[in-house]
Design an enzyme around this catalytic site. Sequence first.
Site, PDB file in Angstrom:
ATOM      1  N   ASN A  14       0.754  -1.419   0.080  1.00  0.00           N
ATOM      2  CA  ASN A  14      -0.072   0.108   0.340  1.00  0.00           C
ATOM      3  C   ASN A  14       0.654   1.373   0.131  1.00  0.00           C
ATOM      4  OD1 ASN A  14      -3.626  -0.120  -0.048  1.00  0.00           O
ATOM      5  ND2 ASN A  14      -2.264  -2.226   1.537  1.00  0.00           N
ATOM      6  N   LEU A  89       0.776  -3.288  12.569  1.00  0.00           N
ATOM      7  CA  LEU A  89       0.229  -4.299  13.392  1.00  0.00           C
ATOM      8  C   LEU A  89       0.162  -3.675  14.802  1.00  0.00           C
ATOM      9  CD1 LEU A  89       1.272  -6.986  12.405  1.00  0.00           C
ATOM     10  CD2 LEU A  89      -0.624  -5.950  11.536  1.00  0.00           C
ATOM     11  N   LYS A  90       0.461  -2.832  15.448  1.00  0.00           N
ATOM     12  CA  LYS A  90       0.535  -2.120  16.554  1.00  0.00           C
ATOM     13  C   LYS A  90      -0.545  -1.109  17.015  1.00  0.00           C
ATOM     14  CE  LYS A  90       3.270  -4.238  19.209  1.00  0.00           C
ATOM     15  NZ  LYS A  90       5.095  -4.484  19.013  1.00  0.00           N
ATOM     16  N   ASN A 106      -6.784   4.450   9.225  1.00  0.00           N
ATOM     17  CA  ASN A 106      -6.452   3.287   8.582  1.00  0.00           C
ATOM     18  C   ASN A 106      -6.695   2.328   7.176  1.00  0.00           C
ATOM     19  OD1 ASN A 106      -4.845   0.754   9.661  1.00  0.00           O
ATOM     20  ND2 ASN A 106      -7.045  -0.589  10.491  1.00  0.00           N
ATOM     21  N   HIS A 108      -7.895  -1.083   6.174  1.00  0.00           N
ATOM     22  CA  HIS A 108      -8.829  -2.588   6.520  1.00  0.00           C
ATOM     23  C   HIS A 108      -8.891  -2.880   5.282  1.00  0.00           C
ATOM     24  CE1 HIS A 108      -9.417  -5.718   9.794  1.00  0.00           C
ATOM     25  NE2 HIS A 108     -10.630  -5.612   9.201  1.00  0.00           N
TER      26      HIS A 108
END
Length: 204
Positions: A14, A89-90, A106, A108
């Site tokens: 991305n 990922l955090k 974000n 998803h």
Amino acid sequence: MLKIAVFVSGRGSNLSAVINSIKSDDLNAEVEFVVSDKIFCEAFNIAAENNIATYSVSETPKDGCVDYNLLADVFKKNGIGLIVLAGFLKKIPAEFIGEFNEKIINIHPALLPSFGGKGMYGLNVHKAVFDRSCKVSGATVHFVDNVYDNGKIIAQYCTEIYECKSPEEIAAKVLKLEHKLLPFVIGKFADNKVIINKRVEILE
Ligand code: GRF
């Protein structure tokens, strides 16, 4: 011009899509920083190839990492207008989210509010979609708040998955959508065409 920071944990496809969109003049933005929770990840190679500064970040002191306070200072000094989580990922600390209110988004790989939340990342998402016999899936870009995958939805693209024979096939189909959706949404921020009222609207 909109200055952005992209947060990554893995391969960075991305990130590449955003950089390519900027290079082809489709997107009036600049990636100033690439940030990871890892000391090194594949996406850092993409940053290096494009002369983009990188940071590794950690909430707890760790060699080679900066903390979120330092990162917030760097972003403010450099006029970062949008923070893009693309495979990060955090969980982002609440204080940092508070400092960049409605400036953190974000991507998803499913149609939220379904198939989101803790543990729903990577192939886990597509396995859940496949096991549930879903007929459509897609990608969602949303604001980040203090709960995983919970913030208001900014934009979604969907695709039929009737013919997908495995979670991997769904993942590949959805990833193609992600690579269009993310630059599209960043472009709308760059053009001040994301309007936040009770609902989030995108202007033509
Ligand atoms: C993407 O599927 C994104 O939606 C999810 O993590 C994956 C990251 O892929 N949050 P990449 O690192 O951009 O290739």
